[in-house]
Enzyme design. Structure first.
Site, PDB file in Angstrom:
ATOM      1  N   GLN A 103      12.605 113.239  62.490  1.00 20.10           N
ATOM      2  CA  GLN A 103      11.709 114.399  62.431  1.00 20.10           C
ATOM      3  C   GLN A 103      10.746 114.358  63.613  1.00 20.10           C
ATOM      4  OE1 GLN A 103      10.371 114.944  58.004  1.00 20.10           O
ATOM      5  NE2 GLN A 103      11.037 112.852  58.270  1.00 20.10           N
ATOM      6  N   ASN A 104      10.826 113.295  64.386  1.00 15.75           N
ATOM      7  CA  ASN A 104       9.882 113.131  65.493  1.00 15.75           C
ATOM      8  C   ASN A 104      10.354 113.895  66.717  1.00 15.75           C
ATOM      9  OD1 ASN A 104       8.670 111.473  63.684  1.00 15.75           O
ATOM     10  ND2 ASN A 104       9.392 109.569  64.614  1.00 15.75           N
ATOM     11  N   HIS A 121      13.546 118.393  64.088  1.00 25.44           N
ATOM     12  CA  HIS A 121      12.378 119.240  64.364  1.00 25.44           C
ATOM     13  C   HIS A 121      12.209 119.517  65.853  1.00 25.44           C
ATOM     14  CE1 HIS A 121      10.417 118.131  60.238  1.00 25.44           C
ATOM     15  NE2 HIS A 121      11.415 118.985  60.129  1.00 25.44           N
ATOM     16  N   CYS A 129      12.323 130.249  75.209  1.00 21.92           N
ATOM     17  CA  CYS A 129      11.760 131.586  75.368  1.00 21.92           C
ATOM     18  C   CYS A 129      11.344 132.066  73.974  1.00 21.92           C
ATOM     19  CB  CYS A 129      12.816 132.512  75.983  1.00 21.92           C
ATOM     20  SG  CYS A 129      12.300 134.230  76.007  1.00 21.92           S
ATOM     21  N   GLY A 189       9.179 105.574  57.565  1.00 24.50           N
ATOM     22  CA  GLY A 189       7.970 106.159  58.155  1.00 24.50           C
ATOM     23  C   GLY A 189       7.815 107.647  57.942  1.00 24.50           C
ATOM     24  N   SER A 191       6.587 110.682  55.000  1.00 25.79           N
ATOM     25  CA  SER A 191       5.925 110.917  53.715  1.00 25.79           C
ATOM     26  C   SER A 191       6.855 111.607  52.717  1.00 25.79           C
ATOM     27  CB  SER A 191       4.678 111.784  53.922  1.00 25.79           C
ATOM     28  OG  SER A 191       5.050 113.023  54.493  1.00 25.79           O
ATOM     29  N   PRO A 216       4.535 101.704  54.421  1.00 23.76           N
ATOM     30  CA  PRO A 216       3.463 100.922  53.790  1.00 23.76           C
ATOM     31  C   PRO A 216       2.970 101.543  52.489  1.00 23.76           C
ATOM     32  CG  PRO A 216       2.709 101.888  55.889  1.00 23.76           C
ATOM     33  CD  PRO A 216       4.149 102.258  55.727  1.00 23.76           C
TER      34      PRO A 216
HETATM   35  P1  OAD Z   1       3.630 112.176  57.736  1.00 20.90           P
HETATM   36  O1  OAD Z   1       2.344 112.035  58.465  1.00 20.90           O
HETATM   37  O2  OAD Z   1       3.715 113.203  56.676  1.00 20.90           O
HETATM   38  O3  OAD Z   1       3.981 110.781  57.084  1.00 20.90           O
HETATM   39  C1  OAD Z   1       3.933 109.611  57.826  1.00 20.90           C
HETATM   40  C2  OAD Z   1       4.366 108.479  56.937  1.00 20.90           C
HETATM   41  O4  OAD Z   1       4.442 107.303  57.729  1.00 20.90           O
HETATM   42  C3  OAD Z   1       3.424 108.182  55.786  1.00 20.90           C
HETATM   43  O5  OAD Z   1       4.168 108.086  54.565  1.00 20.90           O
HETATM   44  C4  OAD Z   1       2.808 106.826  56.156  1.00 20.90           C
HETATM   45  O6  OAD Z   1       2.557 106.023  55.009  1.00 20.90           O
HETATM   46  C5  OAD Z   1       3.913 106.230  56.990  1.00 20.90           C
HETATM   47  N1  OAD Z   1       3.493 105.232  57.981  1.00 20.90           N
HETATM   48  C6  OAD Z   1       2.316 105.133  58.636  1.00 20.90           C
HETATM   49  N2  OAD Z   1       2.336 104.089  59.493  1.00 20.90           N
HETATM   50  C7  OAD Z   1       3.565 103.536  59.382  1.00 20.90           C
HETATM   51  C8  OAD Z   1       4.217 102.434  60.009  1.00 20.90           C
HETATM   52  N3  OAD Z   1       3.612 101.705  60.948  1.00 20.90           N
HETATM   53  N4  OAD Z   1       5.483 102.130  59.644  1.00 20.90           N
HETATM   54  C9  OAD Z   1       6.126 102.883  58.703  1.00 20.90           C
HETATM   55  N5  OAD Z   1       5.559 103.924  58.072  1.00 20.90           N
HETATM   56  C10 OAD Z   1       4.302 104.258  58.409  1.00 20.90           C
HETATM   57  O7  OAD Z   1       4.789 112.383  58.828  1.00 20.90           O
HETATM   58  P2  OAD Z   1       6.263 112.886  58.616  1.00 20.90           P
HETATM   59  O8  OAD Z   1       6.830 112.452  57.313  1.00 20.90           O
HETATM   60  O9  OAD Z   1       7.005 112.550  59.853  1.00 20.90           O
HETATM   61  O10 OAD Z   1       6.954 118.669  61.016  1.00 20.90           O
HETATM   62  O11 OAD Z   1       6.033 114.444  58.581  1.00 20.90           O
HETATM   63  C11 OAD Z   1       7.145 115.280  58.472  1.00 20.90           C
HETATM   64  C12 OAD Z   1       6.908 116.523  59.247  1.00 20.90           C
HETATM   65  O12 OAD Z   1       5.673 117.117  58.871  1.00 20.90           O
HETATM   66  C13 OAD Z   1       6.736 116.340  60.737  1.00 20.90           C
HETATM   67  O13 OAD Z   1       7.957 116.233  61.420  1.00 20.90           O
HETATM   68  C14 OAD Z   1       6.027 117.578  61.132  1.00 20.90           C
HETATM   69  C15 OAD Z   1       4.991 117.630  60.038  1.00 20.90           C
HETATM   70  O14 OAD Z   1       4.510 118.808  59.711  1.00 20.90           O
HETATM   71  C16 OAD Z   1       6.783 119.754  61.771  1.00 20.90           C
HETATM   72  O15 OAD Z   1       5.901 119.842  62.605  1.00 20.90           O
HETATM   73  C17 OAD Z   1       7.799 120.809  61.499  1.00 20.90           C
END
Ligand code: OAD
Length: 251
Positions: A103-104, A121, A129, A189, A191, A216
């Site tokens: 998703q990164n 994503h 464009c 990593g 949520s 975590p």
């Molecule tokens: P989130 O910020 O929602 O979640 C990040 C997760 O990483 C959390 O569950 C943390 O506990 C965990 N975390 C933090 N540090 C960590 C580490 N060192 N090792 C492992 N896990 C760790 O981010 P995403 O789940 O990526 O989409 O969010 C999903 C999407 O929401 C993103 O791609 C973005 C956002 O809105 C769009 O922009 C479309």
């Protein structure tokens, strides 16, 4: 000191012939990219998504959205892949089939050497464009904030998926096929709050995959996981990959 993995997990993992690894922003946290939802440090703690990451926000204030993306691009240019990214790149050449879904948008998996990454994503370093949805190279763009498309004069936008937008249907089909085929699914990593990616683990589990979470903190996926590895991905992903590869070397 490598992290200890449960014995039963190691046994299933070593037998795996196709793994899906779904990454979220936590995988890049140790490279210095803020996560989205962590209360104290996440990007959404300082910005409202509806101000920055929707087509409507872009139409309302493209310069402000571009300021934010320019800041994030500069951040991505300054940082390096971490041990978690590097481990996944190594795994790709050790396992018969690895599907890396991320998703990164930061491009760190590719910089670490992963040969194939499904960026569900998008990628912050590419542009589209806004009117036509077609890729726009630097040569096809009049620089500025906001930049514009030389072909049609429309605004140019970052090639990322915003709230309210669908992910590419071919990519979604490939991701779903992989989820149904894999024998181990690792959610690292993330949520597990943003769909469709948040639903991939359940699809894999429903078709028989062993479900592993690397995080975590607890997430909505945690209750259905077979194994939950609490900790940071830059420690736990290398431990998982080392466990897999050490077995490969013994065969
Ligand atoms: P989130 O910020 O929602 O979640 C990040 C997760 O990483 C959390 O569950 C943390 O506990 C965990 N975390 C933090 N540090 C960590 C580490 N060192 N090792 C492992 N896990 C760790 O981010 P995403 O789940 O990526 O989409 O969010 C999903 C999407 O929401 C993103 O791609 C973005 C956002 O809105 C769009 O922009 C479309």
């Amino acid at each position: 000191m490598p992290a200890a993995l449960p014995r039963a997990l190691t046994d299933s993992w070593r037998a795996a012939r196709h793994a899906v690894v779904l990454c979220g922003s936590g995988v890049s946290a140790e490279s210095g990219v803020p996560t989205f939802r962590d209360a104290q440090t996440g990007m959404w703690a300082s910005f409202r998504p509806e101000d920055l990451a929707t087509p409507e926000a872009f139409q309302r204030n493209p310069s402000q959205v571009w300021d934010w993306y320019a800041w994030r691009r500069e951040l991505c240019d300054r940082i390096e892949p971490n041990a978690g990214h590097l481990a996944l790149a190594r795994l790709a050449s050790a396992m018969p089939r690895l599907t890396l879904l991320t998703q990164n948008v930061d491009g760190l998996h590719q910089r670490a050497g992963s040969p194939e990454v499904l960026e569900i994503h998008g990628n912050i370093h590419r542009n589209l464009c806004f009117a036509e949805g077609t890729p726009v190279s630097d040569a096809d763009m009049i620089a500025g904030r906001p930049p514009t498309c030389v072909r049609c004069g429309s605004l140019v936008r970052p090639a990322v998926v915003w709230f309210g937008e669908a992910i590419d249907s071919d990519m979604l089909d490939r991701a779903l096929e992989a989820c149904r085929d894999c024998d181990v699914f690792i959610s690292a990593g993330t949520s597990s709050e943003v769909y469709p990616a948040a639903g991939f683990g359940r699809i894999a589990a429903d078709t028989g995959a062993v479900l592993v979470e690397v995080n975590p903190d607890e997430t909505p996926l945690t209750p259905i996981c077979d194994y939950v590895l609490r900790g940071q991905s830059a420690t736990l992903l290398p431990a998982l990959v080392a466990a897999y590869i050490s077995d490969e070397e013994r065969q």
